[in-house]
Design an enzyme around this catalytic site. Structure first.
Site, PDB file in Angstrom:
ATOM      1  N   ASP A 184      27.818   8.977 -13.149  1.00  0.00           N
ATOM      2  CA  ASP A 184      26.706   9.422 -13.993  1.00  0.00           C
ATOM      3  C   ASP A 184      26.374   8.413 -15.098  1.00  0.00           C
ATOM      4  O   ASP A 184      27.255   7.709 -15.584  1.00  0.00           O
ATOM      5  CB  ASP A 184      27.085  10.768 -14.623  1.00  0.00           C
ATOM      6  CG  ASP A 184      25.890  11.473 -15.221  1.00  0.00           C
ATOM      7  OD1 ASP A 184      24.741  11.110 -14.888  1.00  0.00           O
ATOM      8  OD2 ASP A 184      26.089  12.392 -16.037  1.00  0.00           O
ATOM      9  N   ARG A 220      14.592   3.397 -14.136  1.00  0.00           N
ATOM     10  CA  ARG A 220      15.813   4.110 -13.747  1.00  0.00           C
ATOM     11  C   ARG A 220      16.426   3.515 -12.480  1.00  0.00           C
ATOM     12  O   ARG A 220      17.647   3.491 -12.311  1.00  0.00           O
ATOM     13  CB  ARG A 220      15.500   5.598 -13.519  1.00  0.00           C
ATOM     14  CG  ARG A 220      15.095   6.343 -14.778  1.00  0.00           C
ATOM     15  CD  ARG A 220      14.771   7.807 -14.450  1.00  0.00           C
ATOM     16  NE  ARG A 220      15.872   8.467 -13.786  1.00  0.00           N
ATOM     17  CZ  ARG A 220      16.931   8.987 -14.412  1.00  0.00           C
ATOM     18  NH1 ARG A 220      17.028   8.941 -15.716  1.00  0.00           N
ATOM     19  NH2 ARG A 220      17.888   9.567 -13.717  1.00  0.00           N
ATOM     20  N   SER A 250      23.269  14.542  -4.940  1.00  0.00           N
ATOM     21  CA  SER A 250      23.572  15.976  -4.857  1.00  0.00           C
ATOM     22  C   SER A 250      22.441  16.738  -4.160  1.00  0.00           C
ATOM     23  O   SER A 250      21.327  16.213  -4.002  1.00  0.00           O
ATOM     24  CB  SER A 250      23.784  16.550  -6.266  1.00  0.00           C
ATOM     25  OG  SER A 250      22.534  16.729  -6.901  1.00  0.00           O
ATOM     26  N   THR A 251      22.733  17.975  -3.793  1.00  0.00           N
ATOM     27  CA  THR A 251      21.711  18.825  -3.175  1.00  0.00           C
ATOM     28  C   THR A 251      20.545  19.051  -4.147  1.00  0.00           C
ATOM     29  O   THR A 251      19.443  19.378  -3.727  1.00  0.00           O
ATOM     30  CB  THR A 251      22.317  20.190  -2.773  1.00  0.00           C
ATOM     31  OG1 THR A 251      23.170  20.653  -3.834  1.00  0.00           O
ATOM     32  CG2 THR A 251      23.128  20.099  -1.494  1.00  0.00           C
ATOM     33  N   ASN A 308      19.514  16.640  -6.343  1.00  0.00           N
ATOM     34  CA  ASN A 308      18.853  15.364  -6.685  1.00  0.00           C
ATOM     35  C   ASN A 308      17.515  15.149  -5.981  1.00  0.00           C
ATOM     36  O   ASN A 308      16.745  14.266  -6.370  1.00  0.00           O
ATOM     37  CB  ASN A 308      19.784  14.166  -6.417  1.00  0.00           C
ATOM     38  CG  ASN A 308      20.902  14.027  -7.431  1.00  0.00           C
ATOM     39  OD1 ASN A 308      21.960  13.467  -7.143  1.00  0.00           O
ATOM     40  ND2 ASN A 308      20.704  14.528  -8.644  1.00  0.00           N
ATOM     41  N   TRP A 309      17.203  15.984  -4.982  1.00  0.00           N
ATOM     42  CA  TRP A 309      15.887  15.876  -4.329  1.00  0.00           C
ATOM     43  C   TRP A 309      14.754  16.198  -5.291  1.00  0.00           C
ATOM     44  O   TRP A 309      13.597  15.874  -5.035  1.00  0.00           O
ATOM     45  CB  TRP A 309      15.788  16.827  -3.130  1.00  0.00           C
ATOM     46  CG  TRP A 309      16.764  16.517  -2.040  1.00  0.00           C
ATOM     47  CD1 TRP A 309      17.902  17.216  -1.749  1.00  0.00           C
ATOM     48  CD2 TRP A 309      16.696  15.440  -1.072  1.00  0.00           C
ATOM     49  NE1 TRP A 309      18.556  16.631  -0.675  1.00  0.00           N
ATOM     50  CE2 TRP A 309      17.833  15.555  -0.246  1.00  0.00           C
ATOM     51  CE3 TRP A 309      15.792  14.401  -0.846  1.00  0.00           C
ATOM     52  CZ2 TRP A 309      18.088  14.664   0.801  1.00  0.00           C
ATOM     53  CZ3 TRP A 309      16.049  13.516   0.190  1.00  0.00           C
ATOM     54  CH2 TRP A 309      17.175  13.647   1.000  1.00  0.00           C
ATOM     55  N   ARG A 351      14.225  14.857  -8.028  1.00  0.00           N
ATOM     56  CA  ARG A 351      13.818  13.639  -8.757  1.00  0.00           C
ATOM     57  C   ARG A 351      12.559  13.038  -8.132  1.00  0.00           C
ATOM     58  O   ARG A 351      12.235  13.333  -6.976  1.00  0.00           O
ATOM     59  CB  ARG A 351      14.957  12.630  -8.725  1.00  0.00           C
ATOM     60  CG  ARG A 351      16.157  13.160  -9.484  1.00  0.00           C
ATOM     61  CD  ARG A 351      17.274  12.172  -9.538  1.00  0.00           C
ATOM     62  NE  ARG A 351      18.359  12.740 -10.321  1.00  0.00           N
ATOM     63  CZ  ARG A 351      19.156  12.064 -11.132  1.00  0.00           C
ATOM     64  NH1 ARG A 351      19.019  10.761 -11.245  1.00  0.00           N
ATOM     65  NH2 ARG A 351      20.105  12.666 -11.822  1.00  0.00           N
ATOM     66  N   ARG A 390      30.817  18.335 -17.726  1.00  0.00           N
ATOM     67  CA  ARG A 390      30.623  19.403 -16.748  1.00  0.00           C
ATOM     68  C   ARG A 390      30.868  18.874 -15.340  1.00  0.00           C
ATOM     69  O   ARG A 390      30.889  17.663 -15.125  1.00  0.00           O
ATOM     70  CB  ARG A 390      29.223  20.024 -16.866  1.00  0.00           C
ATOM     71  CG  ARG A 390      28.119  19.021 -16.791  1.00  0.00           C
ATOM     72  CD  ARG A 390      26.741  19.677 -16.919  1.00  0.00           C
ATOM     73  NE  ARG A 390      25.719  18.642 -16.979  1.00  0.00           N
ATOM     74  CZ  ARG A 390      25.133  18.208 -18.075  1.00  0.00           C
ATOM     75  NH1 ARG A 390      25.423  18.749 -19.238  1.00  0.00           N
ATOM     76  NH2 ARG A 390      24.237  17.239 -18.032  1.00  0.00           N
TER      77      ARG A 390
HETATM   78  C1  FPP Z   1      23.581   9.909 -11.716  1.00  0.00           C
HETATM   79  O1  FPP Z   1      23.065   9.187 -12.832  1.00  0.00           O
HETATM   80  C2  FPP Z   1      23.538   9.059 -10.524  1.00  0.00           C
HETATM   81  C3  FPP Z   1      22.924   9.361  -9.338  1.00  0.00           C
HETATM   82  C4  FPP Z   1      22.244  10.648  -9.108  1.00  0.00           C
HETATM   83  C5  FPP Z   1      22.885   8.403  -8.217  1.00  0.00           C
HETATM   84  C6  FPP Z   1      24.150   7.652  -7.967  1.00  0.00           C
HETATM   85  C7  FPP Z   1      23.843   6.557  -7.012  1.00  0.00           C
HETATM   86  C8  FPP Z   1      24.360   5.310  -7.053  1.00  0.00           C
HETATM   87  C9  FPP Z   1      25.418   4.876  -8.001  1.00  0.00           C
HETATM   88  C10 FPP Z   1      23.854   4.249  -6.126  1.00  0.00           C
HETATM   89  C11 FPP Z   1      24.089   4.459  -4.659  1.00  0.00           C
HETATM   90  C12 FPP Z   1      25.494   4.762  -4.284  1.00  0.00           C
HETATM   91  C13 FPP Z   1      26.267   4.079  -3.408  1.00  0.00           C
HETATM   92  C14 FPP Z   1      27.526   4.742  -2.949  1.00  0.00           C
HETATM   93  C15 FPP Z   1      25.954   2.736  -2.907  1.00  0.00           C
HETATM   94  P1  FPP Z   1      21.718   9.672 -13.519  1.00  0.00           P
HETATM   95  O2  FPP Z   1      20.574   9.070 -12.813  1.00  0.00           O
HETATM   96  O3  FPP Z   1      21.688  11.173 -13.572  1.00  0.00           O
HETATM   97  O4  FPP Z   1      21.879   9.079 -14.954  1.00  0.00           O
HETATM   98  P2  FPP Z   1      21.310   9.712 -16.307  1.00  0.00           P
HETATM   99  O5  FPP Z   1      22.047  11.011 -16.502  1.00  0.00           O
HETATM  100  O6  FPP Z   1      21.672   8.689 -17.336  1.00  0.00           O
HETATM  101  O7  FPP Z   1      19.832   9.888 -16.146  1.00  0.00           O
END
Ligand code: FPP
Length: 248
Positions: A28, A41, A73-74, A76-77, A79, A202
């Site tokens: 995260d 982002r 995650s389920t 994250n769609w 976004r 969390r």
């Molecule tokens: C959460 O940070 C991160 C994600 C939802 C995506 C994670 C994906 C990667 C690290 C890249 C692809 C993975 C691999 C295994 C090659 P956030 O976007 O929620 O951060 P924020 O809370 O600061 O907005």
């Protein structure tokens, strides 16, 4: 050792002979990392993917048995399509590279989650990495992709109910170990240590069943800045804890 760690403090001493078997990480903070730099982002996710490479390689080097990461995650769609597309593109790039290095690295790869909504190309890549590496017995990396803990539990409950309807078992026979066999993580030991960077305290629907007795490590470091040293800190914190599993 505090539960939540800020950047200051002395360096950790890690006992490499007494590592956790299984570390799980919520990657995260990519978005905030990018925002701090005035970048989109998606640049944060690209940096996060690099950090994943570094940490996964290091986990293999130190002899960790299992590393599980939350990639998508389920939820994250929800976004923007551009961001979803960028994360999927990074996964594709990573899997192609992993396939190229598999014979050398012998890292076993698995995927937790329902892969059916992914593009056929990405699904095929997941299947290929899984298939090529299934016989490897070094470090196993589990990528959680379209994964949600509640979704996983509901799928397991449905599958068990179906087995009961089909006469393969009966409701009274259900025990925790048996239920675990219906999860994406079947056959894999529960995580000993769950790490969440970025200052959030969390679980966000991550490994809800499997984390029952995990030790937690939270740090305000954002995932793209997470380093081997930060991993050492997390392991040192884990090693300072007394795990009782409900006993004394
Ligand atoms: C959460 O940070 C991160 C994600 C939802 C995506 C994670 C994906 C990667 C690290 C890249 C692809 C993975 C691999 C295994 C090659 P956030 O976007 O929620 O951060 P924020 O809370 O600061 O907005």
């Amino acid at each position: 050792m505090p539960i939540f760690r800020t950047n200051a403090g002395k360096e950790p001493q890690v006992d490499m002979a007494n590592l956790p078997r299984h570390i799980a990480i919520i990657m995260d903070g990519n978005g905030r990392w990018a925002k701090k730099r005035g970048l989109p982002r998606t640049a944060g996710h690209a940096a996060g993917a690099e950090t994943f490479r570094t940490i996964a390689t290091y986990c293999k080097e130190i002899g960790l048995d299992y590393l599980t990461v939350y990639a998508f995650s389920t939820e994250n769609w929800k976004r923007p399509a551009e961001e979803v597309g960028a994360i999927m593109g990074l996964l594709k790039k990573y899997l192609l590279e992993a396939i190229g290095k598999m014979e050398r690295d012998k890292v076993k790869m698995e995927f937790f989650g329902d892969l059916s909504p992914l593009t056929p190309e990405l699904r095929e890549l997941c299947e290929r990495t899984r298939e090529i590496s299934k016989g490897y017995d070094g470090c196993q990396v589990n990528i959680c992709l379209n994964y949600g803990g509640r979704d996983e539990l509901i799928r397991a409950a449905r599958a068990f109910a179906q087995d009961c309807v089909d006469g393969k078992c009966n409701p009274q026979s259900l025990e925790p170990d048996r239920f675990g066999d219906y999860l994406f993580s079947a056959g894999i030991p529960d995580p000993d240590l769950v790490i969440r960077p970025s200052g959030e305290l969390r679980l966000s629907n991550f490994l809800l069943w499997q984390s029952a007795y995990a030790e937690f490590y939270f740090t305000d470091v954002l995932w793209p800045d997470f380093s081997k040293q930060e991993l050492h800190r997390a392991i040192a914190a884990y090693q300072s804890r007394s795990r009782r599993f409900g006993g004394v």
